[in-house]
Design a protein around this motif. Structure first.
Motif, PDB file in Angstrom:
ATOM      1  N   THR A  76      36.209  36.964  20.909  1.00 36.63           N
ATOM      2  CA  THR A  76      35.161  37.574  21.732  1.00 36.63           C
ATOM      3  C   THR A  76      35.686  37.877  23.132  1.00 36.63           C
ATOM      4  O   THR A  76      35.425  38.951  23.695  1.00 36.63           O
ATOM      5  CB  THR A  76      33.943  36.630  21.839  1.00 36.63           C
ATOM      6  N   GLY A  80      36.296  41.589  25.164  1.00 34.53           N
ATOM      7  CA  GLY A  80      35.921  41.946  26.527  1.00 34.53           C
ATOM      8  C   GLY A  80      37.087  42.524  27.314  1.00 34.53           C
ATOM      9  O   GLY A  80      36.935  43.504  28.046  1.00 34.53           O
ATOM     10  N   THR A  89      30.876  43.429  24.428  1.00 23.50           N
ATOM     11  CA  THR A  89      29.713  42.678  23.955  1.00 23.50           C
ATOM     12  C   THR A  89      29.127  43.309  22.702  1.00 23.50           C
ATOM     13  O   THR A  89      28.782  42.615  21.735  1.00 23.50           O
ATOM     14  CB  THR A  89      28.636  42.609  25.053  1.00 23.50           C
ATOM     15  N   THR A 184      32.256  37.307  26.592  1.00 26.34           N
ATOM     16  CA  THR A 184      32.920  38.579  26.880  1.00 26.34           C
ATOM     17  C   THR A 184      33.249  38.671  28.365  1.00 26.34           C
ATOM     18  O   THR A 184      34.351  39.083  28.756  1.00 26.34           O
ATOM     19  CB  THR A 184      32.019  39.754  26.467  1.00 26.34           C
TER      20      THR A 184
END
Length: 230
Positions: A76, A80, A89, A184
């Motif tokens: 994750t 980002g 996101t 993120t």
């Protein structure tokens, strides 16, 4: 007749789920997409190498990590770094939701009989089951927003309940947005802090992450208070 139809339908679902999972693992193993390690920087470099296939490779890896129970927070954060806050996101929420659906399906259609025999008397599973019966969508949102259980463990437990697909998918999709946004942001802020361009941003992101971690304790205390006063 009805029982026979249900059994055939369940066997069909298991067949297609097994086929899909096998295909996913085969693609991941034989594809040229190589992810050297699960740290945000290496993952970002690996995503960049995928070129036009970056989104697909990202989603597939996210699904695989979720199915096998490996935390995808570094992925994750890499999302980002690679796509920025908004698109990072967005793709992480989509990927995490698809991973949660896959893990839910694997548990429900492939592992449920074994898991029910092994964990049927477990206190956490009984509480999870009761809460899922009362208000499915509200409970899924509660678990995802205030993660009493880790994301991957929650997927497994939900798969053992009688909760339907619709509240599970909708509650998961909406409930993971705040946490996904935060991780993120942490990925972007960490990169900026390393480069020395913006250190305030990472402290703000960490503060929000701490708040999300404390939320389950506050919520649990409120629930205990209501149970005692009823």
């Amino acid at each position: 007749m009805l029982l026979l139809t249900l059994k055939k339908r369940l066997k069909s679902q298991r067949f297609w789920l097994t086929l899909s999972l096998t295909s996913l693992l085969w693609i991941a193993y034989f594809s040229p997409w190589k992810f050297e390690s699960l740290d945000p920087v290496s993952l970002t470099n690996s995503i960049e190498k995928l070129g036009n296939w970056a989104v697909l490779g990202y989603i597939l890896l996210y699904i695989l990590l979720t199915i096998v129970g490996i935390p995808a927070i570094p992925l994750t954060m890499a999302g980002g770094i690679f796509w920025g806050l908004v698109w990072g996101t967005f793709w992480s929420v989509i990927a995490a939701t698809m991973g949660a659906i896959a893990a839910f399906g694997v548990t429900r259609y492939l592992l449920q009989n074994w898991a029910q025999k092994t964990f049927s008397n477990h206190r956490a599973l009984r509480k999870f089951h009761r809460a899922s019966l009362k208000n499915p969508l509200k409970f899924v949102l509660f678990v995802r927003l205030a993660p009493i259980f880790p994301f991957n463990l929650a997927n497994f437990l939900f798969g053992l309940t009688v909760i339907q697909w619709k509240p599970y998918v909708l509650g998961t999709f909406l409930g993971i947005i705040p946490g996904t946004f935060t991780y993120t942001w942490l990925g972007i802020s960490g990169k900026q802090a390393i480069e020395g361009s913006n250190r305030l941003s990472i402290f703000l992101a960490l503060a929000i992450a701490v708040g999300l971690c404390l939320l389950p304790r506050v919520t649990r205390q409120r629930l205990q208070y209501h149970e005692e006063t009823e």
